[in-house]
Scaffold this active site. Sequence first.
Site, PDB file in Angstrom:
ATOM      1  N   GLU B 189       0.823  -1.208   0.000  1.00 38.07           N
ATOM      2  CA  GLU B 189       0.000   0.000   0.000  1.00 38.07           C
ATOM      3  C   GLU B 189       0.860   1.262   0.000  1.00 38.07           C
ATOM      4  O   GLU B 189       0.763   2.109   0.893  1.00 38.07           O
ATOM      5  CB  GLU B 189      -0.956  -0.056   1.195  1.00 38.07           C
ATOM      6  N   PRO B 210       4.534   5.033   6.289  1.00 40.48           N
ATOM      7  CA  PRO B 210       4.140   4.082   7.343  1.00 40.48           C
ATOM      8  C   PRO B 210       2.935   3.231   6.959  1.00 40.48           C
ATOM      9  O   PRO B 210       2.067   3.668   6.217  1.00 40.48           O
ATOM     10  CB  PRO B 210       3.797   5.004   8.523  1.00 40.48           C
ATOM     11  N   ASN B 211       2.931   2.030   7.493  1.00 40.11           N
ATOM     12  CA  ASN B 211       1.812   1.131   7.251  1.00 40.11           C
ATOM     13  C   ASN B 211       1.568   0.277   8.480  1.00 40.11           C
ATOM     14  O   ASN B 211       2.402   0.198   9.369  1.00 40.11           O
ATOM     15  CB  ASN B 211       2.076   0.267   6.013  1.00 40.11           C
ATOM     16  N   SER B 212       0.418  -0.392   8.485  1.00 37.76           N
ATOM     17  CA  SER B 212       0.031  -1.163   9.671  1.00 37.76           C
ATOM     18  C   SER B 212       0.895  -2.393   9.868  1.00 37.76           C
ATOM     19  O   SER B 212       0.971  -2.942  10.956  1.00 37.76           O
ATOM     20  CB  SER B 212      -1.431  -1.566   9.567  1.00 37.76           C
ATOM     21  N   HIS B 431     -18.406  -9.193   5.584  1.00 38.12           N
ATOM     22  CA  HIS B 431     -17.067  -8.670   5.833  1.00 38.12           C
ATOM     23  C   HIS B 431     -16.381  -9.495   6.907  1.00 38.12           C
ATOM     24  O   HIS B 431     -16.933  -9.701   7.982  1.00 38.12           O
ATOM     25  CB  HIS B 431     -17.121  -7.205   6.272  1.00 38.12           C
ATOM     26  N   HIS B 432     -15.203 -10.008   6.570  1.00 39.93           N
ATOM     27  CA  HIS B 432     -14.376 -10.770   7.518  1.00 39.93           C
ATOM     28  C   HIS B 432     -13.025 -10.097   7.650  1.00 39.93           C
ATOM     29  O   HIS B 432     -12.096 -10.400   6.895  1.00 39.93           O
ATOM     30  CB  HIS B 432     -14.133 -12.194   7.015  1.00 39.93           C
ATOM     31  N   GLU B 502      -5.466  -6.756   1.567  1.00 41.26           N
ATOM     32  CA  GLU B 502      -4.158  -6.933   2.212  1.00 41.26           C
ATOM     33  C   GLU B 502      -3.564  -8.328   1.980  1.00 41.26           C
ATOM     34  O   GLU B 502      -2.541  -8.667   2.596  1.00 41.26           O
ATOM     35  CB  GLU B 502      -4.207  -6.639   3.728  1.00 41.26           C
ATOM     36  N   GLU B 520      -7.470  -6.415  -2.980  1.00 42.24           N
ATOM     37  CA  GLU B 520      -6.970  -5.056  -2.829  1.00 42.24           C
ATOM     38  C   GLU B 520      -5.499  -5.124  -3.271  1.00 42.24           C
ATOM     39  O   GLU B 520      -5.183  -4.939  -4.428  1.00 42.24           O
ATOM     40  CB  GLU B 520      -7.113  -4.574  -1.393  1.00 42.24           C
ATOM     41  N   GLU B 526      -8.956   4.231   0.082  1.00 41.94           N
ATOM     42  CA  GLU B 526      -8.960   4.591   1.508  1.00 41.94           C
ATOM     43  C   GLU B 526      -7.837   5.563   1.854  1.00 41.94           C
ATOM     44  O   GLU B 526      -7.991   6.402   2.743  1.00 41.94           O
ATOM     45  CB  GLU B 526      -8.862   3.338   2.377  1.00 41.94           C
TER      46      GLU B 526
END
Lengths: 732, 732
Positions: B189, B210-212, B431-432, B502, B520, B526
């Site tokens: 991302e 930065p990313n998660s 949604h999961h 992801e 994605e 987003e």
Amino acid sequence: MKKLLIGFIALWTMGGATAQETLQSPDGNLTLRFALADDGAPTYALDYKGRAVILPSRLGLELRGDAPAAKFGEELEKRDFGAPVSLYDGFEPIGTERSTFDETWEPVWGEQDRIRNHYNEMLVALRQPASGRVMNLRFRLYDDGLGLRYEFPEQPALTYFVIKEERTQFAMTGDHTAYWIPGDYDTQEYDYTISRLSEIRSLLPAAVTPNSSQTVFSPTGVQTSLQLKTDDGLYINLHEAALVDYSCMHLDLDDRNMVFTSHLTPDAQGWKGYMQTPCHTPWRTIMVSDDARQMLASKLILNLNEPCALEDTSWIEPVKYVGVWWEMITGKSDWAYTNELPSVHVGQTDYTKVRPSGRHAANNEKVKRYIDFAADHGFAQVLVEGWNIGWEDWFGHTKDRVFDFVTPYPDFDIEALNEYAHAKGVRLMMHHETSSSARNYERCMEAAYTLMNKYGYNAVKSGYVGDIVPRGEHHYGQWMNNHYLYAVQRAAEHRIMVNAHEAVRPTGLCRTYPNLIGNEAARGTEYQAFGGSKPHHVTILPFTRLQGGPMDYTPGIFSMEVSKLNPENDSHVNSTLCNQLALYVTMYSPLQMAADVPEHYERYADAFRFIEEVPVDWSESRYLAAEPGAYIVAARREKGGERWFVGGVTNEERRTMEVALDFLDPSKTYVATLYADAPTADYEKNPEAYVIRTGKVSSASKLKIDMARGGGFALSIRAFDPSQDAKLKRLK
Amino acid sequence: MKKLLIGFIALWTMGGATAQETLQSPDGNLTLRFALADDGAPTYALDYKGRAVILPSRLGLELRGDAPAAKFGEELEKRDFGAPVSLYDGFEPIGTERSTFDETWEPVWGEQDRIRNHYNEMLVALRQPASGRVMNLRFRLYDDGLGLRYEFPEQPALTYFVIKEERTQFAMTGDHTAYWIPGDYDTQEYDYTISRLSEIRSLLPAAVTPNSSQTVFSPTGVQTSLQLKTDDGLYINLHEAALVDYSCMHLDLDDRNMVFTSHLTPDAQGWKGYMQTPCHTPWRTIMVSDDARQMLASKLILNLNEPCALEDTSWIEPVKYVGVWWEMITGKSDWAYTNELPSVHVGQTDYTKVRPSGRHAANNEKVKRYIDFAADHGFAQVLVEGWNIGWEDWFGHTKDRVFDFVTPYPDFDIEALNEYAHAKGVRLMMHHETSSSARNYERCMEAAYTLMNKYGYNAVKSGYVGDIVPRGEHHYGQWMNNHYLYAVQRAAEHRIMVNAHEAVRPTGLCRTYPNLIGNEAARGTEYQAFGGSKPHHVTILPFTRLQGGPMDYTPGIFSMEVSKLNPENDSHVNSTLCNQLALYVTMYSPLQMAADVPEHYERYADAFRFIEEVPVDWSESRYLAAEPGAYIVAARREKGGERWFVGGVTNEERRTMEVALDFLDPSKTYVATLYADAPTADYEKNPEAYVIRTGKVSSASKLKIDMARGGGFALSIRAFDPSQDAKLKRLK
């Protein structure tokens, strides 16, 4: 387990803040002293009848520095773990709660039909001003030992945390004798070494014998349950209870100061535990007595576990079984169906197109033979290993998709064999070797258990041989401990009993999940075919491995030269035949195998009679004599009945035991059959020599019984029947 | 996918052993040259119309030294991994096979209803005398590029092996321009950087935003699909196809020599892949053309994947949907139900006893509003995120048991809402979010999919935000790639379509599993609410990310100041409204969201008309103009219909495009509606300014269309209807 509340006294008192607290056991023999050290570290010490058992020892945990709480979106600012923090020192007391608990409960199965759970409890609440965190220490003091655990209440300053290491100390009072096996993240299948603590460092390298998966972590690391003996005759045992969602604890010895410190099993990245408050550690247990027999009789580990979590336990039943197994273990035959396949692709390999090796044991004809044998001799089940496809390359490759647990080999007709067994009142026992590929097993689990339900299996022996997949995880880490329990819980939904081999050592969870009917988690009888085990092994296991729960030790070998089954295997079973018989009593388990092949039992049909008769569930148990590493004599009364069974084992020394039958009802006469080593018996030179004598006994009887080197005896006692026993003489 | 065999020519020839082989593409423009280097390393080179594309580049793998095959029992002798070995050099040729393949197949959904798969193939068999191993290299040469892979036949000298690194080189001919994002084991991302290869090293640190979850591995590592452009106008794309049971490939650049080498994603212990022969790697792909439009039109990646594995695909349907989503992304409302809980214990936390925050978006009232909106505007589904318990602490804790995927929050009536939707001809979309806890998701999967079947869901958006559990694994490693495919396969059994976020970047697997309806795996819309993305982003994604399969990019934002939804979020959507409309055509996907909130669409109802009308499945697609990083204009004809839709996007530069409608049927007259940036429009200063014009068009029409900075246009074209269109003028 049914709970039978006999008495309950709760005496909660919130004491003031004090840095020193004392707690006594119900009988007053044990005294726990809690104190804060000068640096604010919590410490404890334990005395028994005025003698120190544990010198002042520090308690605490080292944590990985926490990530501050983050919300999604704040992800955009990458965080590091910050400075290291600990829950190790800098505490101040904020309160103490005390209570007494006394209840008697009934296990679904066990050594006795009622278990008293009686302890005095003290909860010490501590605050760490520098972090704002609260940590509680809960102590339960029984007459036979201590349980202590860390509790982490839900609190703003501590929600999620990662354990770098737990640092629970057990400071010994001297250079005790220890009955130990090397600490290892992946195997417990070692022979015991008996030595001074100071000798562990020099003896450990030789104690680390090869295994299919092993990770030794320290030159002085040992496993629990660890049995110790002091020079002045105190028996001490260190272990843990209720190991749930946490890593298994080992003990690392500082052999200059004789202090053990806990050492948890790491994950693939080296961290020891992932925690979310409110939560707590397992109980750390210290059992102590000046009578070795009391160590064996203790129910402390079970009592520290939660009550039964299953609503309906009617489907759980102790099981005595035979199996298509020993002949593969000895190398006489194979689990695998063929030698032709370079490797197996489960779901693609077509077994109908390969040439069988002719060595596949789990075939229809042989399984029927075992079913017939089980039916003829009163065994409930027949274990069949090697029934399912995948065995050609199951071991040594950390193979992910290694088994599917539902597809039989072409020569194993699962439907017909189960029907054949059921028609004779016998069940087949399922076998799930996972090859330690945990994800694959979990993916297959529902289908595998459903297949069991379909064909009437109600018990599964599972196995975890080899290195763990996911790779880098260990057999005794939090990840796998979570898996083992998941398997037991899912099995319960299918009314299936689980007997997991190579899984983490038991810590009494069978109280909460009594469908966990057995475990291996130690060096079992199979090693007698892998070069042999030390004769003293079975005089130590009840002090150590069995503290946490029953072991599927698979006794009953009647032919000690393994070469008779497989000429290429020169292993010798280091045991006399009567020692093998005794194990059905000395090694308590609700799941007992008669492990040898039918032909061997048919050759010694009179001795085999004891295995046929011995129950696997009990109303009452007595330990008549015991010394770790030397001998054990146990007597048990069958569940709901009047028959007694006695077993005795010795180590590599010949020994004569005087066995007083004073546990019998003084108002009754009994008939006893004694299975004893013949005078010429010797585990090395003449292991299969035995004598059988039957005669009248009473509670006044005192039998003098000789045990050979590596020997033992067994005794079955039933009510005197005047119509058939009139001519019997008194047994001496 | 139905297979329509148009033609097939197989010409298998087993050539003699030779160290040099040449293969040409069907049209003769591409030439592959295979050769063995002096050290016996296989090499390849690729030319296009006589110009070098790939200079001679080495092929091979570095292996972890193998454990010799072992049987159980031999476990007792612990083995180490032996000396390192490689499959990198020392080869000699043993034969060559050649063939030609030409077939046309019909995808279940796609940019076009028929896809031609036409290539010349060469298999080069190699032997490594020192190891006795055989390795094959398979080359498939298309008119638009090359696919090559390693194949490992079943053989005595190679059964199980572990990859230390794959060393596939791609030697560039110069310091090309690259459209790149940083190589990372855990996220894709990132915003794209356009630079010379020689500039990557200096620009990469700033490109790592930065990313998660992120793990950058090299100062010159970049991701595939990597788009390149040479100074003499060649377009080159490096990617992979059919990534199954293998780790995702990155590219590490030697920026002195301009040579890329493959770099696989490691597992928790650093190893790159666990293999069992017979097996092969994914295809390594090199697409090349002197026309950028051909890069977008290529079906090479899909063609290199296996045909559809599903017998019945009747239940798979492209989906246009709205969702309760953008308002959480912008921070206007929450996924979580309450602010009260320090943490959630799934299965224990009682949500009926907590105080709702009042910010929970997935509530009955709001979901009904979205259902009404979907029904009114012709959307098939309504995605609802945050419907299930666990969101209070789902992120940032590598929490194992994070969701159960079946328990709704108290204010989400799953039964009533589905009934309400179905009564209006709408479905809810499941949604999961897994929070990357893969084991937990797999354990819950059967129940979660069964719940979907029960309530009539047929599509799930899944998510993998945060660090992977099992900890130490990465998003793009073999372990997780296996998981993603497992989820798709299990979903297919439940007739469920999957849109995984992801997860690993697509490599054309949607051909084989067309229920993999979206992914994605790139920086989606987003990020416009997380500080914004670069305007050129959407002019690059079709060249890179979309090569492997459709992206759930979630376009359709109509209100560019995020602060209007959430005053605390000053993000700006770097796009004009017409650019957003164009994305429904330029960013092909069978799954398209209208991502903004209903109020915003109602404010611009005339422009929203385009989103209502635009199909999500196509019979024909044309790329009219394209330059990576600058502009894309695409035209598509609806599946089985005559309507055409055209979309155009530009980067941060204003641009006028002349759009020739010569793809229309020359014998017919059409009516077109143009949605264009207003003359004053600008993605920064005036993003929502647009004009709409309708008029007659024909195949001779050439429209001059202005695109604003960060702008775009959309065009819908339908058949002329004399009864209602008589008064229309010609559109200019």
